[in-house]
Design an enzyme around this catalytic site. Structure first.
Site, PDB file in Angstrom:
ATOM      1  N   HIS A  45       0.191   4.448   7.084  1.00  0.00           N
ATOM      2  CA  HIS A  45       0.450   5.806   5.856  1.00  0.00           C
ATOM      3  C   HIS A  45       1.205   6.992   5.387  1.00  0.00           C
ATOM      4  O   HIS A  45      -0.345   8.218   6.036  1.00  0.00           O
ATOM      5  CB  HIS A  45      -0.772   5.718   4.480  1.00  0.00           C
ATOM      6  CG  HIS A  45      -1.001   4.120   4.415  1.00  0.00           C
ATOM      7  ND1 HIS A  45      -2.003   3.009   5.307  1.00  0.00           N
ATOM      8  CD2 HIS A  45      -0.282   2.556   3.615  1.00  0.00           C
ATOM      9  CE1 HIS A  45      -2.343   2.265   5.091  1.00  0.00           C
ATOM     10  NE2 HIS A  45      -1.170   1.154   4.159  1.00  0.00           N
ATOM     11  N   SER A  91       0.593  -1.037   0.407  1.00  0.00           N
ATOM     12  CA  SER A  91      -0.198  -0.054   0.037  1.00  0.00           C
ATOM     13  C   SER A  91       0.540   0.845  -0.071  1.00  0.00           C
ATOM     14  O   SER A  91       0.182   2.163  -0.291  1.00  0.00           O
ATOM     15  CB  SER A  91      -0.550   0.298   1.293  1.00  0.00           C
ATOM     16  OG  SER A  91      -0.176  -0.029   1.889  1.00  0.00           O
ATOM     17  N   ASP A 139      -4.580   7.093   9.548  1.00  0.00           N
ATOM     18  CA  ASP A 139      -4.116   5.797  10.172  1.00  0.00           C
ATOM     19  C   ASP A 139      -3.223   5.664  10.868  1.00  0.00           C
ATOM     20  O   ASP A 139      -3.031   4.690  11.603  1.00  0.00           O
ATOM     21  CB  ASP A 139      -5.061   4.953   8.720  1.00  0.00           C
ATOM     22  CG  ASP A 139      -3.633   5.122   8.194  1.00  0.00           C
ATOM     23  OD1 ASP A 139      -2.798   5.604   7.979  1.00  0.00           O
ATOM     24  OD2 ASP A 139      -4.082   4.609   6.954  1.00  0.00           O
TER      25      ASP A 139
END
Length: 245
Positions: free
Chosen positions: A217, A65, A214
């Site tokens: 990231h 990701s 979060d």
């Protein structure tokens, strides 16, 4: 020696933030949450820069990701930002983004040959950015090492240079796990003569100005900081072209 120790402490602290945030987000599940729809995030948009004149350089960015651009608008990923900086530096580079959110090193290994075979031609360089999900799931370092080794063996067979953007495990996962996991990337970089950036989120993780909500990231500002560090290393890792090229 003191400088190295301080650097390691800083990286360990950053890795601790990553794992603590990830465990909070991943509690009681076996897969990473699906990639969300693009959201409005504060920070710069990666500008679209036309390819400069000169020989074309094809780069594969293969990862999870962090490469895929989780939570970011299209065109805001780390590979996008690196491509822009390479072109601004006069390198006619095209980066194919093969980042998949949720991928462990095992999942990456399963699709690695497919990704290589479906490029328009043999790439000049492959960036590999995996390992974060291995840490979050506390996959055994021996398994992570075997998966990374298999991918680097494939590149060696094809005579394609590699650059590793590494991952680190925090001390709270235990001394044995931390020791065995953290040494994977420098060991493999040395063995395969690959360029190494030890921890992809170094200087970004833990800074709320550079991270998404979060805490795992990077936001566009965080991406910009990472790309500023990585782009010169990517440029240097590209093989020197023959005069005829």
């Amino acid at each position: 020696m003191e400088i190295i120790t301080l650097q390691r402490k800083r990286l360990y602290a950053a890795a601790t933030v990553l794992v603590q945030a990830g465990l909070l987000a991943a509690c009681d599940r076996t897969a990473e949450i699906p990639t969300p729809a693009p959201t409005a995030t504060a920070g710069p948009t990666v500008p679209q820069v036309a390819a400069p004149k000169g020989p074309s350089r094809l780069i594969l960015a293969f990862g999870d990701s962090l490469y895929a651009g989780y939570g970011l608008d299209r065109g805001q990923s780390i590979p996008d930002a690196i491509q822009t900086r390479l072109r601004q530096a006069g390198v006619n580079a095209t980066i194919v983004n093969a980042g998949v959110s949720g991928d462990t090193s095992a999942a990456g290994r399963q699709r690695f040959v497919f990704a290589l075979d479906n490029l328009p031609r043999k790439p000049d360089l492959v960036l590999i950015g995996l390992g974060g999900n291995d840490v979050l799931r506390q996959i055994g370092p021996a398994e992570t090492r075997a998966n990374m080794t298999a991918m680097l063996d494939e590149l060696k067979t094809r005579n394609i240079p590699a650059m590793l953007t590494g991952m680190m495990a925090p001390p709270n996962l235990g001394a044995d796990y931390t020791r065995d996991f953290n040494v994977i990337w420098p060991d493999l970089a040395s063995r395969y003569h690959a360029t190494l950036y030890p921890f992809i989120l170094d200087g970004v993780i833990g800074d709320t100005r550079l991270m998404q909500a979060d805490r795992v990231h990077p936001n566009p500002d965080g991406v910009a900081k990472i790309a500023e560090r990585l782009a010169p290393m990517v440029k240097a890792a590209l093989p020197t072209l023959a005069p005829s090229s």
